[in-house]
Design an enzyme around this catalytic site. Structure first.
Site, PDB file in Angstrom:
ATOM      1  N   LYS A   1       0.877  -1.287   0.002  1.00 29.81           N
ATOM      2  CA  LYS A   1       0.104  -0.134   0.040  1.00 29.81           C
ATOM      3  C   LYS A   1       0.941   1.379   0.006  1.00 29.81           C
ATOM      4  O   LYS A   1       1.644   1.346   0.954  1.00 29.81           O
ATOM      5  CB  LYS A   1      -0.816  -0.007   1.266  1.00 29.81           C
ATOM      6  CG  LYS A   1      -2.171   0.711   1.101  1.00 29.81           C
ATOM      7  CD  LYS A   1      -2.989   0.490   2.380  1.00 29.81           C
ATOM      8  CE  LYS A   1      -4.203   1.161   2.305  1.00 29.81           C
ATOM      9  NZ  LYS A   1      -5.024   1.023   3.672  1.00 29.81           N
TER      10      LYS A   1
HETATM   11  C1  E4P Z   1      -8.136   2.678   3.535  1.00 24.04           C
HETATM   12  O1  E4P Z   1      -7.649   1.414   3.107  1.00 24.04           O
HETATM   13  C2  E4P Z   1      -8.056   2.972   4.945  1.00 24.04           C
HETATM   14  O2  E4P Z   1      -7.352   2.100   5.673  1.00 24.04           O
HETATM   15  C3  E4P Z   1      -9.448   3.218   5.584  1.00 24.04           C
HETATM   16  O3  E4P Z   1     -10.558   2.800   4.745  1.00 24.04           O
HETATM   17  C4  E4P Z   1      -9.390   4.713   6.122  1.00 24.04           C
HETATM   18  O4  E4P Z   1     -10.803   4.675   6.814  1.00 24.04           O
HETATM   19  P1  E4P Z   1     -11.104   5.891   7.865  1.00 24.04           P
HETATM   20  O5  E4P Z   1     -11.323   7.138   7.318  1.00 24.04           O
HETATM   21  O6  E4P Z   1     -12.352   5.309   8.372  1.00 24.04           O
HETATM   22  O7  E4P Z   1      -9.961   5.976   8.764  1.00 24.04           O
END
Ligand code: E4P
Length: 218
Positions: free
Chosen positions: A87
């Site tokens: 990622k």
């Molecule tokens: C994406 O992969 C992130 O881990 C995540 O969806 C972020 O979500 P949040 O805005 O609820 O922290």
């Protein structure tokens, strides 16, 4: 549409896996911190523990912000398990890193995407997944779902193979809307996935069926 769970909590991952609908996991440094996982070795073994539960892709985020650092981290992360997807944040060196990794057949998830322009760059660099954050856009009065729809259309126009992974999902309606507009994947907390199950008429109906059965089968 694939279902990923957005957590580093092993119990929740196990629960979603046991439901039989789980296609993968996404994590991020905040989610790891929430579970109290720190230190490189602990983080690496936690990723391995996640990979041991699920059958699909597991996104593990780099913390470097320079190209060399990201590549170094990516090379270590992919050694953990073949399910690991690297990622990478949507920044200049991140785009370069995605291109470098995708040219070498390494799967990537471009994260922190908040505009269609960023999604186009991620696709052109060869990202396996692009992660637009719906909830965080909603939080600042932009319609996160509109962005998902826009990216799906653009990717269809050019037959980009990058999968649209709707992230920052907060509730079941986000999931349903993502299915309507053709997102390839959603990543959501367990609560949002489980909320899809619930309908009061299901509970009332089941209660009546069971009561009627009991009446005639004493
Ligand atoms: C994406 O992969 C992130 O881990 C995540 O969806 C972020 O979500 P949040 O805005 O609820 O922290």
């Amino acid at each position: 549409m694939k279902f990923f769970i957005d957590t580093a909590n092993l119990k929740e991952i196990q629960e979603a896996h046991e439901l039989g609908v789980l296609d993968g996991v996404t994590t991020n440094p905040s989610l790891m911190a929430k579970e109290g996982i720190s230190g490189k070795n602990n983080i690496m073994s936690h990723y391995k523990a996640i990979c041991n539960i699920v059958d699909g892709d597991v996104s593990a985020e780099v913390i470097s912000t320079d190209f060399d650092g990201m590549i170094r981290e990516a090379e270590e992360l992919i050694e953990i398990d073949e399910k690991i997807v690297v990622k990478v944040p949507m920044i200049k060196d991140g785009v370069k890193a995605i291109k470098y990794l995708s040219d070498r057949g390494i799967k990537t998830n471009c994260t922190l995407v908040f505009s269609a322009g960023q999604a186009i760059l991620a696709a052109k660099a060869g990202a396996s997944y692009v992660s637009p954050f719906i909830g965080r856009l909603d939080d600042v009065s932009y319609d996160g779902m509109e962005l998902i729809e826009q990216i799906v259309t653009i990717y269809q126009n050019f037959s980009y193979t990058t999968e649209v992974l709707a992230a920052s999902v907060r509730h079941p309606v986000h999931i349903i809307k993502c299915a309507e507009v053709g997102a390839d994947v959603i990543t959501a907390p367990l609560s949002a996935i489980m909320a899809l199950l619930k309908h009061p008429l299901t509970d009332i109906g089941l209660e009546k069926f069971l009561a009627d059965y009991k009446k005639t089968n004493q």
